[in-house]
Design a protein around this motif. Structure first.
Motif, short mmCIF file in Angstrom:
data_model
loop_
_atom_site.label_atom_id
_atom_site.label_comp_id
_atom_site.label_asym_id
_atom_site.label_seq_id
_atom_site.Cartn_x
_atom_site.Cartn_y
_atom_site.Cartn_z
N ARG A 19 0.84 -1.20 0.00
CA ARG A 19 0.00 0.00 0.00
C ARG A 19 0.88 1.25 0.00
O ARG A 19 1.05 1.90 -1.02
CB ARG A 19 -0.95 -0.02 1.22
CG ARG A 19 -2.13 0.92 1.04
CD ARG A 19 -1.86 2.33 1.49
NE ARG A 19 -1.51 2.40 2.91
CZ ARG A 19 -1.08 3.52 3.49
NH1 ARG A 19 -0.95 4.64 2.79
NH2 ARG A 19 -0.75 3.51 4.76
N ASP A 20 1.53 1.57 1.12
CA ASP A 20 2.38 2.76 1.15
C ASP A 20 3.58 2.57 0.21
O ASP A 20 3.98 3.49 -0.50
CB ASP A 20 2.89 3.03 2.58
CG ASP A 20 2.87 4.52 2.91
OD1 ASP A 20 3.01 5.33 1.99
OD2 ASP A 20 2.72 4.86 4.11
N HIS A 39 4.02 4.44 12.64
CA HIS A 39 4.10 4.48 11.17
C HIS A 39 4.97 5.68 10.80
O HIS A 39 4.53 6.81 10.92
CB HIS A 39 2.67 4.61 10.62
CG HIS A 39 2.59 4.73 9.13
ND1 HIS A 39 2.02 3.75 8.33
CD2 HIS A 39 2.97 5.71 8.26
CE1 HIS A 39 2.06 4.13 7.06
NE2 HIS A 39 2.64 5.32 6.99
N HIS A 48 7.79 7.91 8.36
CA HIS A 48 8.34 8.22 7.03
C HIS A 48 9.76 8.75 7.14
O HIS A 48 10.14 9.34 8.15
CB HIS A 48 7.42 9.18 6.28
CG HIS A 48 6.27 8.46 5.64
ND1 HIS A 48 6.36 7.91 4.39
CD2 HIS A 48 5.03 8.15 6.12
CE1 HIS A 48 5.22 7.30 4.11
NE2 HIS A 48 4.39 7.43 5.13
N ASN A 78 9.26 4.68 3.72
CA ASN A 78 8.85 4.33 5.08
C ASN A 78 10.01 3.68 5.82
O ASN A 78 11.07 3.47 5.24
CB ASN A 78 7.70 3.33 5.02
CG ASN A 78 6.40 3.94 4.51
OD1 ASN A 78 6.36 4.54 3.44
ND2 ASN A 78 5.35 3.81 5.27
#
Ligand code: MN
Length: 514
Positions: free
Chosen positions: A26-27, A208, A210, A244
């Motif tokens: 997804r990401d 989560h 980045h 990520n």
């Protein structure tokens, strides 16, 4: 302690069990230029499951029909992992996820005033209402709900806590406040999650991060040290913008720095990285931790000598732990110990004088700024030792047809150990077609795999000289080789054939110590 570093032990309150949510599909797929077909997504999901991730965020069901199809196919695989879809704060997104038969949703709704005002054009009160309705709706339809207050790390902490209170009251199962634009530092991450854990001792939290500042892994570890139970990661650190937190780095740091184990099978980390790199088309930078091409390669002379005596002298991570092997390479920095080891693996047994001369010529090539490949080292050794060069494969003819409204097609005539083989193949372009044809011809005799292909134009212009470097594998033997030509097809073919010749003539094992 032989591996890892235990210089100090900062205050850590690791959860009893840390769960890994992988969001490569997804990401990671939001990496600019990456778009995976449903079939490729299924292949990656199966690999992630084998690797041992707890939750696979398989995509964003409402994004497109293809995306929904991919998630549906993954959900149908009956994997051990929980299958999750991303969803925004609208019922149609939750419905789309439900249609894919997922176990859970990562429900992301803005929490920062910037996002609330400019993205949603709503008030805080309206957002709280949306959050409550969406969580209740998803729970009523049997989904596990992981709530993500978007841009949490730039939101007002009191409002952030209000959103958490509401989702918990509405039945949400987990809360992962994302560092959407990567603004945390390890200190801030530890402080934020310590505060949240103290305020909500019974809530299961995730992190989560980045990598905009290159701190995603450090920030993830800091949150886990504060007691967070789940980490969102991607293979090779893929993801929007700078990406990520990298799965492989988080896992190995947890294990070796903190002695914390997860359900991840570390011996599959390299395999997984290569699969994702191949299917997404995003190359891993050579100096990347854990999975980069050079992460366990030693060239320097002094280092090579010490490494041969005791690997931990210059390695903080045992390569076997992550499914890799140590590799010693020839090059202008290589010492004679490293070069002797490489030659022995190729089946050469040079005398001291011959070794000195080989060593001198390797340095000469290196000093000219050229990379010394295995094929170069073999050619030098053969010349010095005075044995006739063994080239089992010779190119006799090559024809390539390409153009508009034409399927690029190549035919080759090879002489392999004196036997003539003629083959033809198609490809996405002329280089691909030519390499496929050669591969087809040779694979009848030897299963040789092309693992890497790098191309470099030495000068500008369409008549520039092109340098192609390939890395080939036959079983556990590898060979690197270079081809130089004005024609990119010929440079590629020459590199391919010279690498195959190294492998057919004995090659060399990737693990120099056996
Ligand atoms: Mn993200």
């Amino acid at each position: 302690m032989k591996w890892g570093i235990a210089l100090f032990s900062p205050e850590s309150r690791f959860a009893d069990r840390i769960r890994i949510l992988d969001t490569t599909l997804r990401d990671g797929e939001q990496t600019p230029g990456v778009s995976l077909t449903p079939e490729r997504k299924v292949l990656i999901a199966k690999k992630l499951d084998e690797l041992g991730v707890d939750i696979i965020e398989a995509g964003f069901a409402a994004a497109s029909e293809g995306e929904a199809e991919a998630i549906r196919l993954i959900a149908r695989e009956n994997l051990r992992a929980e299958i999750c879809s991303f969803a925004r704060g609208v019922k149609s997104d939750i419905d789309a996820a439900l249609k894919c038969d997922v176990d859970s949703i990562f429900l992301v709704i803005p929490a920062s005033d910037t996002h609330i005002k400019y993205k949603l054009r709503k008030t805080r009160e309206e957002v709280l209402k949306i959050i409550e309705e969406c969580v209740e709706y998803a729970k009523a339809h049997g989904l596990t709900v992981e709530f993500g207050p978007e841009d949490a790390t730039r939101s007002d902490i009191n409002f952030l806590k209000e959103t958490i209170k509401i989702v918990i009251a509405s039945g949400a199962d987990r809360v992962t406040p994302p560092d959407t634009v990567g603004v945390l530092t390890p200190e801030k991450s530890y402080a934020l999650f310590s505060d949240l854990k103290k305020t909500f001792p019974n809530v299961v939290f995730g992190v989560h991060c980045h990598d905009d500042f290159g701190l995603a892994v450090a920030n993830t570890l800091a949150a886990l040290r504060a007691g967070v139970e789940e980490a969102h990661v991607t293979v090779n650190g893929l993801g929007e913008r700078a990406g990520n937190a990298a799965l492989e780095e988080v896992i190995v740091a947890l294990k070796l720095h903190y002695g914390v184990d997860t359900s991840i099978r570390t011996d599959l980390l390299y395999d997984t990285s290569m699969l994702v790199s191949r299917l997404t088309g995003v190359m891993v930078q050579p100096n990347k931790a854990i999975v980069g091409e050079n992460a366990f390669v030693h060239e320097s002379g002094i280092h090579t000598h010490a490494i041969l005596a005791e690997p931990s002298t210059y390695e903080a991570i045992p390569p076997e732990l992550v499914g890799r092997k140590r590799r010693l390479v020839a090059g202008k920095h290589a010492g004679s110990h490293g070069i002797r080891a490489a030659l022995m693996e190729m089946g050469f047994h040079p005398t001291e004088d011959q070794l000195k001369e080989i060593f001198r010529r390797v340095k000469e090539v290196g000093d000219k700024g050229k990379r010394v490949t295995d094929a170069d080292l073999k050619a030098i050794a053969e010349a010095v030792i005075g044995i006739p060069s063994i080239q089992p494969i010779k190119l006799e003819e090559l024809t390539v047809v390409t153009g508009d409204h034409v399927t690029p097609t190549a035919s080759v005539k090879l002489s392999v150990n004196g036997r003539t083989i003629i083959e033809a193949a198609t490809g996405v372009g002329p280089v691909d077609a030519a390499i496929n044809a050669i591969r087809k011809a040779v694979s009848a005799i030897e299963p040789i795999r092309l693992e890497e292909y790098h191309v470099k134009a030495i000068t500008g212009g369409t008549d520039a000289v092109v340098e192609v470097i390939v890395r080939l594998r036959r079983g556990d033997q590898i060979a690197t080789a270079m081809g130089v030509h004005e024609d990119i097809v010929m440079a590629s073919v020459n590199a391919m054939i010279s690498g195959m010749n190294v492998l057919m003539a004995g090659g060399r094992s990737e693990n120099m110590r056996g």
